[in-house]
Write a protein that holds these residues in place. Structure first.
Motif, short mmCIF file in Angstrom:
data_model
loop_
_atom_site.label_atom_id
_atom_site.label_comp_id
_atom_site.label_asym_id
_atom_site.label_seq_id
_atom_site.Cartn_x
_atom_site.Cartn_y
_atom_site.Cartn_z
N VAL A 128 7.17 40.19 0.25
CA VAL A 128 7.92 41.23 0.94
C VAL A 128 8.20 40.74 2.36
O VAL A 128 7.47 39.91 2.91
CB VAL A 128 7.11 42.55 1.01
N SER A 129 9.28 41.24 2.93
CA SER A 129 9.63 40.85 4.29
C SER A 129 8.65 41.49 5.28
O SER A 129 8.25 42.63 5.13
CB SER A 129 11.05 41.31 4.61
N TYR A 130 8.25 40.72 6.28
CA TYR A 130 7.32 41.23 7.29
C TYR A 130 7.94 41.33 8.67
O TYR A 130 7.35 41.88 9.61
CB TYR A 130 6.06 40.35 7.35
N ALA A 131 9.17 40.79 8.83
CA ALA A 131 9.84 40.84 10.13
C ALA A 131 11.34 40.65 9.94
O ALA A 131 11.78 40.08 8.94
CB ALA A 131 9.29 39.78 11.07
N THR A 132 12.08 41.13 10.91
CA THR A 132 13.54 40.96 10.91
C THR A 132 13.92 39.96 11.98
O THR A 132 13.47 40.07 13.13
CB THR A 132 14.26 42.29 11.18
N GLY A 133 14.72 38.99 11.58
CA GLY A 133 15.17 37.98 12.53
C GLY A 133 16.64 38.13 12.83
O GLY A 133 17.41 38.67 12.02
N VAL A 134 17.03 37.66 13.99
CA VAL A 134 18.44 37.72 14.40
C VAL A 134 18.85 36.33 14.85
O VAL A 134 18.21 35.75 15.74
CB VAL A 134 18.65 38.73 15.55
N GLN A 135 19.89 35.80 14.25
CA GLN A 135 20.43 34.52 14.68
C GLN A 135 21.39 34.76 15.85
O GLN A 135 22.27 35.62 15.79
CB GLN A 135 21.19 33.84 13.53
N VAL A 136 21.17 34.00 16.93
CA VAL A 136 22.01 34.16 18.12
C VAL A 136 22.61 32.81 18.52
O VAL A 136 22.27 31.77 17.93
CB VAL A 136 21.18 34.73 19.30
#
Length: 325
Positions: free
Chosen positions: A180-188
């Motif tokens: 399961v996903s444990y964090a949300t990432g954002v590509q910048v």
């Protein structure tokens, strides 16, 4: 005269016979005594032997019982010890790359998720993995390697899971299973402060021809390859570490760097003259990569991670490293 001699001879003969008879009686008595003594001795010997045999048998029985008891105790202790050790894996039905340990493969150049401090790999992923290991009764072992080696280490059974700010993508799902996903990432997008690139749209504009730096095999690499390089809108330069891509930007070898927001903030804080564009490239989910061939371990790790998310442990770890803006 002759008569007297004859009489004397007869008397001598009678006396000799009488003495012989008297001598034979003690001999007979001595034999009886010996026989009696022999019989008593034999009886004593027999009784002694029986007593000895009984004693030996009793001792043997006791020794046997003691031995059995001792053996049983050791077997029980060993069994108990084995049962105790099974609690760290086999009793749960799973095996690990190294007995008694949970081996995490990572690339410790992705702060704050994983980085080296004081000679140790620390960060969000390291702490989450340690919490998972604790729930499974295992000791955490971290193997630092190139990012593009992580999937192979997991597939080949050299590592139990890959935690390295890894995004779930269709291509990766063909190679490994994800928890399961444990964090949300954002590509910048990181650029020089005087760059003519002002948003993500500039990278996709008709006639665009920028050189974009990425860390090899990361989602920044995957997305820009599909969105830009394959459409001939630019060139992708790939580096083994995100820090190397940022250095290439600073020295003018690339026009921008596409990377996760959290390490991007750390890099910009360290390198003067860089900035992060306000527009995001893409939002994604982070999860742990695991082998498709060890379903029992996958279930154990995934369940442990779900529990750590539910009780707030994971969010508490993330909040230690990432402050709300």
């Amino acid at each position: 005269m002759k008569m007297k001699k004859l009489t004397a001879l007869l008397l001598a003969s009678v006396m000799a016979l009488s003495m012989a008879a008297c001598g034979s009686t003690p001999t007979s008595n001595d034999n009886s005594s010996q026989d009696s003594s022999s019989a008593e001795s034999s009886s004593d010997t027999a009784e002694g032997s029986e007593a000895s045999d009984s004693s030996d048998a009793a001792d043997s029985s006791q020794a046997s019982d003691s031995s059995d008891a001792a053996d049983g105790s050791q077997a029980s202790d060993s069994s108990d010890a084995a049962d105790g050790s099974d609690a760290s894996g086999e009793a749960e039905g799973f095996t690990t790359a190294v007995e008694g340990k949970l081996t995490m493969a990572t690339n410790a150049a992705f702060p704050p998720y994983e980085y080296v401090e004081g000679g140790q790999v620390v960060g969000i992923d390291a702490e989450i993995a340690d919490a998972i290991a604790g729930k499974l009764g295992l000791e955490l072992q971290i193997d630092d390697m190139e990012f593009d080696s992580i999937t192979e280490a997991v597939k080949g059974g050299k590592a139990d899971l890959g935690l390295a700010g890894m995004t779930v993508t269709p291509d990766r799902q063909e190679e490994v299973d994800f928890t399961v996903s444990y964090a949300t990432g954002v590509q910048v997008i990181i650029v020089n402060e005087d760059s003519d690139i002002t948003s993500a749209d500039d990278l996709f504009a008709e006639g665009a021809s920028h050189v974009i730096g990425v860390q090899r095999n990361t989602t920044g690499d995957i997305y820009t390859t599909d969105d830009i390089e394959k459409k001939e809108l630019g060139t992708i330069d790939r580096y083994s570490k995100g820090a190397d891509a940022v250095q290439a930007l600073k020295t003018g070898k690339v026009d921008c760097v596409v990377i996760d927001n959290e390490p991007a903030k750390a890099f910009v804080a360290e390198v003067e003259g860089l900035k992060i564009l306000d527009t995001e490239y893409i939002t994604e989910d982070y999860a742990a990569a695991m082998s498709k061939d060890n379903t029992a371990l996958y279930e154990a790790v995934n369940t442990a991670l779900q529990e750590l998310i539910a009780d707030g442990t994971v969010q508490g770890i993330i909040d230690k490293y990432i402050t709300a803006e």
